[in-house]
Design a protein around this motif. Structure first.
Motif, PDB file in Angstrom:
ATOM      1  N   ASN A 195     -38.341   5.571   6.295  1.00  0.00           N
ATOM      2  CA  ASN A 195     -38.437   6.212   4.981  1.00  0.00           C
ATOM      3  C   ASN A 195     -37.200   5.951   4.124  1.00  0.00           C
ATOM      4  N   ASN A 196     -36.026   6.076   4.745  1.00  0.00           N
ATOM      5  CA  ASN A 196     -34.785   5.877   3.991  1.00  0.00           C
ATOM      6  C   ASN A 196     -34.673   4.448   3.465  1.00  0.00           C
ATOM      7  N   ILE A 197     -35.092   3.482   4.284  1.00  0.00           N
ATOM      8  CA  ILE A 197     -35.034   2.082   3.854  1.00  0.00           C
ATOM      9  C   ILE A 197     -36.009   1.850   2.699  1.00  0.00           C
ATOM     10  N   ILE A 198     -37.220   2.383   2.846  1.00  0.00           N
ATOM     11  CA  ILE A 198     -38.240   2.200   1.814  1.00  0.00           C
ATOM     12  C   ILE A 198     -37.799   2.830   0.497  1.00  0.00           C
ATOM     13  N   MET A 199     -37.189   4.011   0.574  1.00  0.00           N
ATOM     14  CA  MET A 199     -36.748   4.713  -0.628  1.00  0.00           C
ATOM     15  C   MET A 199     -35.736   3.884  -1.415  1.00  0.00           C
ATOM     16  N   LYS A 200     -34.728   3.367  -0.721  1.00  0.00           N
ATOM     17  CA  LYS A 200     -33.683   2.597  -1.395  1.00  0.00           C
ATOM     18  C   LYS A 200     -34.248   1.309  -1.994  1.00  0.00           C
ATOM     19  N   ARG A 201     -35.087   0.628  -1.226  1.00  0.00           N
ATOM     20  CA  ARG A 201     -35.624  -0.635  -1.726  1.00  0.00           C
ATOM     21  C   ARG A 201     -36.629  -0.411  -2.850  1.00  0.00           C
ATOM     22  N   SER A 202     -37.346   0.700  -2.828  1.00  0.00           N
ATOM     23  CA  SER A 202     -38.290   1.018  -3.904  1.00  0.00           C
ATOM     24  C   SER A 202     -37.553   1.269  -5.211  1.00  0.00           C
ATOM     25  N   GLU A 203     -36.447   2.008  -5.133  1.00  0.00           N
ATOM     26  CA  GLU A 203     -35.661   2.273  -6.345  1.00  0.00           C
ATOM     27  C   GLU A 203     -35.118   0.979  -6.939  1.00  0.00           C
ATOM     28  N   ALA A 204     -34.611   0.094  -6.074  1.00  0.00           N
ATOM     29  CA  ALA A 204     -34.086  -1.188  -6.558  1.00  0.00           C
ATOM     30  C   ALA A 204     -35.199  -2.038  -7.156  1.00  0.00           C
ATOM     31  N   LEU A 205     -36.384  -1.970  -6.556  1.00  0.00           N
ATOM     32  CA  LEU A 205     -37.521  -2.751  -7.045  1.00  0.00           C
ATOM     33  C   LEU A 205     -37.963  -2.275  -8.421  1.00  0.00           C
ATOM     34  N   LEU A 209     -37.900  -4.258 -12.013  1.00  0.00           N
ATOM     35  CA  LEU A 209     -39.116  -4.408 -12.817  1.00  0.00           C
ATOM     36  C   LEU A 209     -38.859  -4.009 -14.265  1.00  0.00           C
ATOM     37  N   SER A 210     -38.087  -2.950 -14.474  1.00  0.00           N
ATOM     38  CA  SER A 210     -37.720  -2.541 -15.832  1.00  0.00           C
ATOM     39  C   SER A 210     -36.919  -3.627 -16.525  1.00  0.00           C
ATOM     40  N   SER A 211     -36.034  -4.261 -15.776  1.00  0.00           N
ATOM     41  CA  SER A 211     -35.213  -5.332 -16.345  1.00  0.00           C
ATOM     42  C   SER A 211     -36.086  -6.513 -16.767  1.00  0.00           C
ATOM     43  N   VAL A 212     -37.059  -6.870 -15.936  1.00  0.00           N
ATOM     44  CA  VAL A 212     -37.972  -7.969 -16.272  1.00  0.00           C
ATOM     45  C   VAL A 212     -38.790  -7.624 -17.506  1.00  0.00           C
ATOM     46  N   SER A 213     -39.313  -6.372 -17.560  1.00  0.00           N
ATOM     47  CA  SER A 213     -40.126  -5.943 -18.708  1.00  0.00           C
ATOM     48  C   SER A 213     -39.324  -5.989 -19.994  1.00  0.00           C
ATOM     49  N   THR A 214     -38.075  -5.553 -19.921  1.00  0.00           N
ATOM     50  CA  THR A 214     -37.210  -5.570 -21.107  1.00  0.00           C
ATOM     51  C   THR A 214     -36.980  -6.994 -21.594  1.00  0.00           C
ATOM     52  N   ASP A 245     -35.245 -12.378  -8.592  1.00  0.00           N
ATOM     53  CA  ASP A 245     -34.647 -11.138  -8.103  1.00  0.00           C
ATOM     54  C   ASP A 245     -35.732 -10.121  -7.739  1.00  0.00           C
ATOM     55  N   TYR A 246     -36.741 -10.040  -8.618  1.00  0.00           N
ATOM     56  CA  TYR A 246     -37.842  -9.103  -8.345  1.00  0.00           C
ATOM     57  C   TYR A 246     -38.605  -9.526  -7.093  1.00  0.00           C
ATOM     58  N   ARG A 247     -38.852 -10.833  -6.958  1.00  0.00           N
ATOM     59  CA  ARG A 247     -39.568 -11.338  -5.784  1.00  0.00           C
ATOM     60  C   ARG A 247     -38.789 -11.047  -4.502  1.00  0.00           C
ATOM     61  N   ASN A 248     -37.494 -11.298  -4.524  1.00  0.00           N
ATOM     62  CA  ASN A 248     -36.682 -11.077  -3.324  1.00  0.00           C
ATOM     63  C   ASN A 248     -36.666  -9.599  -2.916  1.00  0.00           C
ATOM     64  N   LYS A 249     -36.568  -8.723  -3.918  1.00  0.00           N
ATOM     65  CA  LYS A 249     -36.605  -7.286  -3.609  1.00  0.00           C
ATOM     66  C   LYS A 249     -37.983  -6.872  -3.088  1.00  0.00           C
ATOM     67  N   SER A 250     -39.048  -7.466  -3.659  1.00  0.00           N
ATOM     68  CA  SER A 250     -40.406  -7.165  -3.192  1.00  0.00           C
ATOM     69  C   SER A 250     -40.601  -7.646  -1.762  1.00  0.00           C
ATOM     70  N   ALA A 322     -39.486   7.748  -5.865  1.00  0.00           N
ATOM     71  CA  ALA A 322     -38.498   6.956  -6.605  1.00  0.00           C
ATOM     72  C   ALA A 322     -38.904   6.831  -8.069  1.00  0.00           C
ATOM     73  N   SER A 323     -40.198   6.620  -8.316  1.00  0.00           N
ATOM     74  CA  SER A 323     -40.678   6.501  -9.694  1.00  0.00           C
ATOM     75  C   SER A 323     -40.586   7.832 -10.423  1.00  0.00           C
ATOM     76  N   GLN A 324     -40.916   8.929  -9.726  1.00  0.00           N
ATOM     77  CA  GLN A 324     -40.877  10.238 -10.375  1.00  0.00           C
ATOM     78  C   GLN A 324     -39.453  10.645 -10.719  1.00  0.00           C
ATOM     79  N   VAL A 325     -38.492  10.210  -9.908  1.00  0.00           N
ATOM     80  CA  VAL A 325     -37.083  10.456 -10.236  1.00  0.00           C
ATOM     81  C   VAL A 325     -36.740   9.802 -11.568  1.00  0.00           C
ATOM     82  N   ARG A 326     -37.204   8.568 -11.759  1.00  0.00           N
ATOM     83  CA  ARG A 326     -36.960   7.858 -13.020  1.00  0.00           C
ATOM     84  C   ARG A 326     -37.675   8.550 -14.182  1.00  0.00           C
ATOM     85  N   ILE A 327     -38.887   9.011 -13.943  1.00  0.00           N
ATOM     86  CA  ILE A 327     -39.641   9.705 -14.993  1.00  0.00           C
ATOM     87  C   ILE A 327     -38.955  11.024 -15.351  1.00  0.00           C
ATOM     88  N   ASN A 328     -38.554  11.765 -14.313  1.00  0.00           N
ATOM     89  CA  ASN A 328     -37.900  13.061 -14.550  1.00  0.00           C
ATOM     90  C   ASN A 328     -36.590  12.908 -15.298  1.00  0.00           C
TER      91      ASN A 328
END
Length: 593
Positions: A195-205, A209-214, A245-250, A322-328
């Motif tokens: 869980n801890n690994i997934i959480m950190k990598r999800s936040e980075a991912l 993604l926001s950087s790519v969209s921008t 970068d996005y691919r490598n994180k994915s 991770a997404s809800q943290v960003r939304i909040n």
């Protein structure tokens, strides 16, 4: 789960979907458990009656016995088929409640975010780029929906199935149940670790993604500049780097998932081995039948998908968190532009700046210093100055896009902070320096600021802005689509359309922020002549760096570095032979040349 607690209000709102979905899940699992018991009865029936069947070999009783035996087996088969069909029906109902609930929550959450975005001040948008805003309302909300939909559905299914299956398995044979469930603590520990690994990598991912969209949004918005400077290859190279970068994180996140699921399958396979081994010993001891062993193997198979789904559900829940943290992060951002008394009234248009100073919060630049100005209702004031002198800041303060750092602004003797924002802005017509048009028809852009505006007023506003002739020359007239940000129109046409949009709503205060910079002198004279009639009996603020735009004003203010250096009528300022006179002479000579 702390971040996801924000969604509890939606779960309460759609509680009947959740309750019915849980009920349907329990029923569908009951219809899933019963077939395993029927298989046990059928196998035990075969075992117990086979020897008896051969005992009556060659007699008529054997034939009758076979008919009864065959009918019993057929009956068990029909019951198993009926249970499977009923389970399918209730699984359909589960998805029609829990998944539908997730779509409703997704809809409400997007509306909540978008509505909140619109309440935030201009300073918020100066700090955050468009791509990041878009990612949070689209990609992040989609991740959250996977939690309130499939994750909750599989979670409820896992809990109910475990309670039903394990309780029944214990009632049959506690020892065998213990060995079957022995791998589960190992599974729990592995989930906790992963869980801890997934959480950190999800936040980075999500951040990548926001950087790519921008980057993509900025590239497409500035496509004219990209093509003009022949930077297509460089933009593509930057995009490839961002995508890599996005691919490598994915791939890093996928690697964790890829190792996790096979590990779960191994643990489930170990349970099957234990069933056969321990169950065989129990059969030899006479405490179980072969039908029980088959039944337990079926139960292990039934638990296989929920246990595998546990890993997937955990992953989705962590991504959603991770997404809800960003939304909040944005939802907890509150605007400081609030009304103190929420006053709603018809304004006359008297304006007074009382020792106003303003510092931009994001840059620390002091744009306005001790600014004092008094304008009577119906008067026209022109604010002149060079680039960076603070002219546009005055307009932003007057429309209350920002609040002054010091001093106060009053309209009709009432502080601006006491007015209801919607009421104040609905009575103000604002033509910004940076013209923005929506991807809609010309008519809809003119009528944007007013609901239900008659076409006659749209037409008149276009005439007053000296745009009507251009519009009727278009094949589709007022129905012509202006494209994204008005890309199909020239700079002057966009400015005139922006003027038409402001005057169409018949405002009490009209603010023109350097809105004639992209038109020629002849068009400017035509627009100003039309505005002379429009500005009668309404307060007007003309902000410009061109002296010619100030000729309609009752008095003129000259700004320099955020401070008033001169003010008075056109004649008075010329007689003083100061900065205004110098600016006037330079521009007059330029026009003559």
């Amino acid at each position: 789960m702390k971040a996801l607690a924000h969604l509890n209000k939606y779960l309460v709102k759609y509680k009947w979907y959740l309750i019915l979905g849980t009920l349907f899940t329990i029923i569908s699992n009951l219809f899933g458990i019963i077939p395993a018991q029927l298989v046990r009865y059928a196998l035990d029936l075969v075992k117990d009656t086979l020897d008896v069947y051969f005992l009556f070999e060659g007699s008529k009783i054997q034939s009758s016995f076979y008919d009864i035996f065959a009918f019993s087996i057929l009956l068990y088969g029909m019951l198993i088929l009926a249970m499977a069909l009923l389970k399918g029906v209730f699984l359909f109902m589960v998805r029609q409640t829990l998944i539908v609930m997730s779509r409703h929550i997704e809809f409400d959450l997007k509306n909540e975010i978008y509505a909140h975005y619109q309440t935030l001040p201009l300073s918020f948008y100066r700090r955050h780029n468009t791509g990041d805003l878009m990612a949070r309302i689209s990609e992040d909300v989609s991740k959250v929906r996977m939690y309130v939909g499939p994750s909750i559905m599989y979670g409820i299914n896992l809990i109910t199935l475990f309670i039903l299956v394990i309780s029944y398995m214990v009632s049959v044979n506690a020892k065998l149940t213990f060995y079957v469930l022995l791998p589960l603590p190992v599974l729990s520990l592995s989930i906790y670790y992963v869980n801890n690994i997934i959480m950190k990598r999800s936040e980075a991912l999500q951040a990548q993604l926001s950087s790519v969209s921008t980057f993509v949004q900025e590239s497409f918005s500035g496509i004219r500049v990209v093509k003009a400077f022949v930077r297509e290859r460089e933009q593509l190279r930057h995009f490839i780097n961002q995508s890599n970068d996005y691919r490598n994180k994915s791939l890093g996140l996928t690697l964790v998932d890829s190792l996790f699921y096979p590990f779960i399958v191994v643990l489930v396979g170990l349970s099957n081995i234990l069933v056969v081994y321990i169950g065989g010993q129990e059969i030899m001891a006479g405490r179980l039948t072969p039908g029980n062993i088959t039944e337990f193997i079926l139960y292990v198979s039934m638990l296989t998908w929920p246990v595998m789904a546990l890993g997937w559900t955990t992953s989705q829940t962590q991504r959603a968190a991770a997404s809800q943290v960003r939304i909040n992060e944005f939802l907890t951002t509150k605007t400081d532009i609030v009304s103190e008394k929420n006053t709603v009234r018809d304004i006359q248009g008297a304006i007074r700046f009382d020792n106003v100073s303003f510092v931009y919060p994001d840059t620390g630049i002091k744009a306005i210093k001790h600014f004092n100005l008094s304008v009577k209702a119906g008067e026209t004031v022109a604010i002149l100055g060079t680039t960076g002198s603070g002219k546009s800041t005055v307009a932003s303060l007057l429309t209350r896009l920002y609040d002054p750092t010091e001093g106060q602004i009053l309209v009709d003797g009432v502080p601006l902070k006491e007015y209801n924002l919607q009421s104040l802005r609905s009575q103000t017509g604002y033509v910004p320096q940076d013209v923005f048009l929506f991807s809609d028809s010309i008519a809809q852009n003119v009528a944007f600021g007013t609901t239900g505006l008659p076409f006659s007023k749209i037409e008149q506003a276009a005439k007053d802005a000296d745009l009507y002739t251009n519009i009727i020359d278009f094949p589709e007239g007022f129905d012509t689509k202006v494209g994204e940000r008005g890309i199909t129109l020239s700079g002057g046409q966009k400015q005139r359309l922006s003027i038409a949009r402001a005057i169409a709503r018949d405002p009490k205060i009209l603010i023109l922020d350097d809105c004639l910079s992209a038109v020629d002198t002849q068009t400017e004279n035509t627009i100003l002549s039309n505005l002379q009639r429009i500005m009668q009996d309404r307060t007007s603020v003309i902000i410009s760096h061109r002296v010619s735009s100030a000729k309609l004003a009752d008095f003129i203010v000259v700004l320099n570095d955020g401070e008033i250096i001169e003010q008075g009528t056109h004649t008075e300022l010329l007689e003083r032979n100061g900065s205004y006179k110098e600016l006037y002479d330079k521009q007059l000579q330029g026009e003559e040349v």
